[in-house]
Structures are given as structure tokens and as C-alpha cells.
Design an enzyme around this catalytic site. Structure first.
Site: not given
Length: 312
Positions: A15, A192
Site C-alpha cells: 500500500g 495468481k
């Protein structure tokens, strides 16, 4: 809609990196922090990156979501182990009809978000990023960085490429973040997992980096078997992963710089492991469709044992 206002929930290795890049490109970004709050509100963020280092001496830092402005796009970059806190964190900071962008690994993450906030659009994002937090407000970006984005719809029906997702992709691309858009978020999440399940799981169980796993013929065989099981799990939900994709993932990892996976880092730091999101959920999803994944089940049970023992 002019410039979109972004919130980052979870200003860590992921983030913090993407949020800093977005702010550096000129966007209005608001960061929720926890342990680093004092440091970052006074000193900003430092990003060391293979694409060029930069510093943001001033960022909009918060410790409390109720002090944050309502934002157009709220990026969730917490570990999935902290998703219980989202019912408190998310509602105050998201605009009506805004976008929640879930940058988390694993399966079945979005339905939980949809239960917390109903008046929003949810986009799932899968980050291919090697990045670590090396100090307070200090992020080191080692490799990769691209994100695959897909719209979430009920039951993961393929949603196509909306205008909304295109606008967000443009913001990221303007910040020099490579974006790929997918019409099928569920397929992207399974793909993924082809990487995440074997390497995250085995790195913890065997105390090994990716390069050490790939240098050993027994492990290479086990990694491949696990990858084929992930593909069987995907197939149980109606998504097809080609054998060639599995070979590509193996080749890609052989060429990768030696890497300590995110689950291994969490284990070494005695944090909770993302076992449920990354391994438990896919296992249950396949079982619900009548497909048993024995090797992944074996991995899951070992990781649950290690996770519990590691937290004491």
C-alpha cells in the site's frame, strides 16, 4: 469526475509503494497508518526503487479513518488476516458509489467486502510485486510491480472492461505502474494462486527461498504437482488454466531474483499467516464442487499447525 481522491488502507510494503507512486504522479492520496503513524506524519515516505528512488516529505497521514475525507477509490492493502477490521475501517472513508480496490491475494475476498459496503463498486487487483518495508515509512521495491485488475460481480461472472476500471487503470499508468485489465477476475485470482500456493506454502514449511526450492529436483517436482492441483481447483469453478501457463510460472520463478515470499516474511516476523485466503478458501471452493486437492490439503494442514505454534 475530475481527479479521483484515493485512500490507502494499510500503508505497508504494498500500500505504501503504490500510494506513494500515485501521490508522486500528482494525485490526492490519503494514507491510513498504524505503527508508523507518528513517523510518517512528521517525515513522509521514502521509496527506494529499481525504477528510481524518491521521497515524499509530506503525506496525508491518519491513524483514524473517521478523520479521513471520503474518497472516490479506497485501496485495501492490508493482509487478509486483518479483514475482520474492515467493517470499521471501510464505511467512513468510501464515497457513495465509490470504488473499493482490493489489492489482496487469495480467493473469495470480494464477497466479504460486498457484505460490509453495499453502495460501492468492487474491483479486485492482483499485484506482482517484490517489495519490503525496511523501516518506518521506508519501502524498498526490488522487482516487478504490475497489477492485474478486474471488476467483481456477483458469482464472479465475467464483467468485461468498464469505463470505471479504465479510469483507475489510467491513474495507475500515469504513475508508471503497469496495469493489465481482465474481464474475468475469478480466473485471474486462480492464476495468481498457481504461484502463491506452492511458493508461499513451501517457503514456510521448508524454510526456503524461491531459488532454493527451484534448485532442487524433488521440490521442483512438488511445486509442479501443486500447480496442477491449483489448475484442478480452478477447473472445478469453471475456469481453465492451460498447462503452458504452469510451465511459464516455473520458468519465471527460475529466473527470478532469490525471493522470500510474503508468507515467509510474515512467519519470520511472527505475524498471522494468510493461510485461509490463499490456501483454505481455494481448497473449500474445490471441495464444494466435489473436487479434493490432496497435496494442497496436506500443505494447508501443515501451515495451520505452524501458524498456531509460531504465534506463541
Amino acid at each position: 469526475m475530475g481527479d479521483r481522491k484515493y485512500a490507502i488502507i494499510g500503508t505497508g510494503a504494498l500500500g505504501g509503494f503504490y500510494g506513494a507512486k500515485l501521490q508522486q504522479s500528482g494525485l490526492d492520496v490519503h494514507f491510513l497508518l498504524n505503527s508508523d503513524y507518528e513517523h510518517v506524519s512528521q517525515n513522509g515516505l521514502i521509496v527506494e526503487s529499481k525504477d528510481g528512488d524518491f521521497t515524499l516529505p509530506q503525506v496525508n497521514a491518519y491513524r483514524d479513518v473517521t478523520k479521513m475525507p471520503q474518497c472516490d477509490v479506497v485501496i485495501i492493502a492490508l493482509k487478509t488476516t486483518q479483514n475482520d477490521s474492515l467493517s470499521k475501517l471501510l464505511p467512513p472513508v468510501i464515497k457513495n458509489n465509490g470504488v473499493v480496490l482490493v489489492l489482496q491475494n487469495g480467493l473469495d475476498i470480494e464477497p466479504g467486502i460486498a457484505q460490509i459496503v453495499s453502495n460501492v463498486n468492487i474491483i479486485g487487483g492482483l499485484c506482482f510485486l517484490c517489495s519490503n518495508k525496511v523501516g518506518q515509512g521506508h519501502i524498498r521495491h526490488l522487482d516487478y510491480g504490475q497489477i492485474v485488475l478486474g471488476e467483481y460481480t456477483l458469482n464472479y461472472e465475467a464483467a468485461g472492461i468498464t469505463n470505471r476500471i479504465q479510469q483507475i487503470a489510467n491513474d495507475f499508468q500515469n504513475a508508471d505502474i503497469a496495469i493489465e485489465l481482465t474481464e474475468d477476475l475469478l480466473l485471474a485470482r486462480w492464476k495468481k494462486l498457481v504461484w502463491n500456493i506452492p511458493y508461499n506454502g513451501l517457503s514456510v514449511i521448508l524454510n526456503a527461498r524461491t531459488d532454493e526450492l527451484m534448485a532442487d529436483s524433488y521440490m521442483r517436482q512438488l511445486v509442479e504437482q501443486l500447480m496442477y492441483e491449483v489448475a484442478a481447483g480452478a477447473k472445478s469453478t469453471g475456469r481453465i488454466i492451460a498447462d503452458s501457463f504452469i510451465q511459464t510460472m516455473l520458468d519465471y520463478t527460475i529466473k527470478m531474483k532469490p525471493y522470500r515470499t510474503s508468507m515467509k516474511i510474515d512467519y519470520d516476523e511472527h505475524r498471522s499467516l494468510e493461510v485461509e485466503a490463499i490456501i483454505g478458501n481455494p481448497l473449500r471452493k474445490a471441495q464444494a464442487a466435489g473436487v479434493f486437492l490432496p497435496q494442497i490439503s496436506c500443505l494447508y494442514n501443515q501451515l495451520k499447525f505452524l501458524d498456531t505454534r509460531n504465534k506463541h
